[in-house]
Enzyme design. Structure first.
Site, PDB file in Angstrom:
ATOM      1  N   MET A  31      59.536  16.896  34.451  1.00  0.00           N
ATOM      2  CA  MET A  31      59.308  18.056  33.579  1.00  0.00           C
ATOM      3  C   MET A  31      59.914  19.315  34.202  1.00  0.00           C
ATOM      4  SD  MET A  31      55.709  17.401  31.719  1.00  0.00           S
ATOM      5  CE  MET A  31      54.630  17.988  32.997  1.00  0.00           C
ATOM      6  N   HIS A  35      60.501  20.661  43.031  1.00  0.00           N
ATOM      7  CA  HIS A  35      60.077  20.879  44.412  1.00  0.00           C
ATOM      8  C   HIS A  35      60.563  19.673  45.214  1.00  0.00           C
ATOM      9  CE1 HIS A  35      57.050  17.948  43.339  1.00  0.00           C
ATOM     10  NE2 HIS A  35      56.576  18.744  42.386  1.00  0.00           N
ATOM     11  N   GLU A  36      60.232  19.655  46.497  1.00  0.00           N
ATOM     12  CA  GLU A  36      60.745  18.583  47.367  1.00  0.00           C
ATOM     13  C   GLU A  36      60.315  17.187  46.895  1.00  0.00           C
ATOM     14  OE1 GLU A  36      62.913  18.509  49.815  1.00  0.00           O
ATOM     15  OE2 GLU A  36      63.270  20.661  49.707  1.00  0.00           O
ATOM     16  N   HIS A  38      60.162  16.099  43.719  1.00  0.00           N
ATOM     17  CA  HIS A  38      61.173  15.680  42.739  1.00  0.00           C
ATOM     18  C   HIS A  38      62.476  15.291  43.461  1.00  0.00           C
ATOM     19  CE1 HIS A  38      58.864  18.579  40.032  1.00  0.00           C
ATOM     20  NE2 HIS A  38      58.817  17.453  39.357  1.00  0.00           N
ATOM     21  N   GLN A  62      52.299  15.010  25.604  1.00  0.00           N
ATOM     22  CA  GLN A  62      51.396  14.580  26.668  1.00  0.00           C
ATOM     23  C   GLN A  62      50.438  15.695  27.096  1.00  0.00           C
ATOM     24  OE1 GLN A  62      54.792  13.661  29.369  1.00  0.00           O
ATOM     25  NE2 GLN A  62      53.536  14.567  30.975  1.00  0.00           N
ATOM     26  N   GLN A 149      54.087   8.404  43.321  1.00  0.00           N
ATOM     27  CA  GLN A 149      52.715   7.881  43.413  1.00  0.00           C
ATOM     28  C   GLN A 149      51.674   8.988  43.301  1.00  0.00           C
ATOM     29  OE1 GLN A 149      52.833   5.610  47.036  1.00  0.00           O
ATOM     30  NE2 GLN A 149      54.077   4.017  46.085  1.00  0.00           N
ATOM     31  N   VAL A 177      54.837  13.326  48.265  1.00  0.00           N
ATOM     32  CA  VAL A 177      55.442  14.300  49.172  1.00  0.00           C
ATOM     33  C   VAL A 177      54.497  15.493  49.277  1.00  0.00           C
ATOM     34  CG1 VAL A 177      57.437  15.787  49.593  1.00  0.00           C
ATOM     35  CG2 VAL A 177      57.752  13.528  48.555  1.00  0.00           C
ATOM     36  N   SER A 186      53.384  20.048  43.795  1.00  0.00           N
ATOM     37  CA  SER A 186      53.248  19.991  42.346  1.00  0.00           C
ATOM     38  C   SER A 186      53.829  21.272  41.762  1.00  0.00           C
ATOM     39  CB  SER A 186      51.765  19.893  41.965  1.00  0.00           C
ATOM     40  OG  SER A 186      51.582  20.198  40.597  1.00  0.00           O
ATOM     41  N   SER A 187      54.477  21.148  40.608  1.00  0.00           N
ATOM     42  CA  SER A 187      54.981  22.359  39.940  1.00  0.00           C
ATOM     43  C   SER A 187      53.821  23.292  39.635  1.00  0.00           C
ATOM     44  CB  SER A 187      55.698  21.988  38.645  1.00  0.00           C
ATOM     45  OG  SER A 187      56.682  21.011  38.901  1.00  0.00           O
TER      46      SER A 187
HETATM   47  P1  AMP Z   1      56.646  15.994  36.864  1.00  0.00           P
HETATM   48  O1  AMP Z   1      57.858  16.864  36.765  1.00  0.00           O
HETATM   49  O2  AMP Z   1      55.468  16.674  37.505  1.00  0.00           O
HETATM   50  O3  AMP Z   1      56.323  15.273  35.586  1.00  0.00           O
HETATM   51  O4  AMP Z   1      57.027  14.858  37.907  1.00  0.00           O
HETATM   52  C1  AMP Z   1      58.174  14.073  37.764  1.00  0.00           C
HETATM   53  C2  AMP Z   1      58.104  12.912  38.718  1.00  0.00           C
HETATM   54  O5  AMP Z   1      57.971  13.415  40.049  1.00  0.00           O
HETATM   55  C3  AMP Z   1      56.886  12.005  38.468  1.00  0.00           C
HETATM   56  O6  AMP Z   1      57.267  10.664  38.685  1.00  0.00           O
HETATM   57  C4  AMP Z   1      55.916  12.467  39.522  1.00  0.00           C
HETATM   58  O7  AMP Z   1      54.985  11.470  39.917  1.00  0.00           O
HETATM   59  C5  AMP Z   1      56.848  12.819  40.658  1.00  0.00           C
HETATM   60  N1  AMP Z   1      56.209  13.754  41.584  1.00  0.00           N
HETATM   61  C6  AMP Z   1      55.686  14.971  41.301  1.00  0.00           C
HETATM   62  N2  AMP Z   1      55.153  15.522  42.410  1.00  0.00           N
HETATM   63  C7  AMP Z   1      55.332  14.634  43.402  1.00  0.00           C
HETATM   64  C8  AMP Z   1      55.009  14.606  44.791  1.00  0.00           C
HETATM   65  N3  AMP Z   1      54.385  15.610  45.391  1.00  0.00           N
HETATM   66  N4  AMP Z   1      55.356  13.527  45.514  1.00  0.00           N
HETATM   67  C9  AMP Z   1      55.985  12.474  44.924  1.00  0.00           C
HETATM   68  N5  AMP Z   1      56.331  12.434  43.633  1.00  0.00           N
HETATM   69  C10 AMP Z   1      56.012  13.503  42.884  1.00  0.00           C
END
Ligand code: AMP
Length: 284
Positions: A31, A35-36, A38, A62, A149, A177, A186-187
């Protein structure tokens, strides 16, 4: 040079080209607001495939009606730059109208795994995730796709859906991470004030403590839950949504005793930000 496209027709054309050349396609759905975490997924995709495609789409289906769809952080320009730096080949960044036609009415539901944990508190969330990921898989047709995960239930839902619908895609998980102090990236961490940021650490602290307890022989889910609760509530501005201890494959909760492998997953509100974190502990 990285290519950025926002139309399905266009990405299909580019992917077809790559496939005709025999390239293995790795895919990372996101989305955005990278961050690190992603970037680690993208690097893994790069190691495991020839061409890496990343989607950036804040998927409205969602999000619940009272959730943060409108204020979800976005910065496409910065995302493109970061993705380019780690060697991503193609970004697909459609808008909602491109992904959902006016008369859209087909949904994908992964029945059992979407229940419990986040599913109980975010009705319709995993239906939205499963549907958009199915659509993205149909559009991008990757050979392999990487998921974090951090969203553990989501990873299981996607693995199940790919098996159940016979999609020829390998789903690969990536460990969580974390920031130096342990906070899962997390974003949504950008929402946190400095005081909330301190309280956000309670999630990881409690998971680490639970691991210690288990290593020392504690096997009672209710006792472990209580200890986790005590740690989290000792921090200001926190409100626990759920603490889950259960089987990491089925997501069935452990009630009497924990065995073999245990998933401990948490959702905690810190101020008005909802954070999740988890850990899997092997019982030797
Ligand atoms: P999002 O943009 O938050 O929907 O995340 C996109 C992908 O990145 C998803 O598969 C998340 O599980 C993964 N993701 C987000 N934050 C982390 C993190 N801190 N460590 C590992 N994977 C992450």
């Amino acid at each position: 040079m990285i290519k950025v496209v926002d139309k399905i027709k266009e990405i299909r054309r580019l992917i077809k080209d790559l496939k005709n050349k025999g390239y293995k396609i790795g895919f990372v759905p996101t989305m955005g607001y990278f961050h690190e975490g992603h970037l680690a997924l993208m690097k893994k995709a790069k190691r495991l495939s020839d061409k890496v495609v990343v989607s950036i789409f804040v998927n409205p289906t969602q999000f619940g009606p009272n959730e943060d769809l409108d204020k979800y952080p976005r910065d496409l320009k910065r995302d493109i730059k970061l993705a380019e730096e780690v060697g991503v080949d193609l970004i697909f960044a459609p808008d909602s109208n491109e992904m959902y036609e006016q008369d859209f009415q087909t949904w994908v539901t992964v029945e059992k795994l979407s229940k419990g944990l986040c599913g109980d508190f975010r009705p319709g969330h995993f239906k939205g995730v499963a549907t958009v990921v199915t659509k993205l898989f149909n559009i991008v047709q990757p050979d392999i796709a990487i998921f974090g995960q951090k969203d553990y239930q989501q990873l299981l839902v996607i693995k199940r859906l790919v098996k159940d619908l016979n999609m020829p895609i390998e789903i690969v998980g990536h460990p969580i991470v974390r920031e130096k102090d342990g906070l899962a990236m997390s974003s949504r961490n950008t929402y946190l004030s400095s005081k909330e940021r301190e309280s956000a650490l309670s999630l990881y602290k409690s998971l680490k403590y639970a691991k210690e307890l288990i290593k020392k022989g504690e096997r009672s889910p209710s006792k472990i839950k209580n200890e986790i609760k005590n740690i989290i509530t000792s921090y200001p501005l926190t409100k626990i949504e759920y603490i889950f201890l259960g089987d990491p494959h089925t997501l069935n909760p452990y009630s009497e005793t924990i065995k073999d492998r245990v998933l401990i997953a948490l959702a905690v509100w810190v101020g008005s930000t909802r954070l999740i974190d988890n850990i899997i502990i092997e019982i030797s």
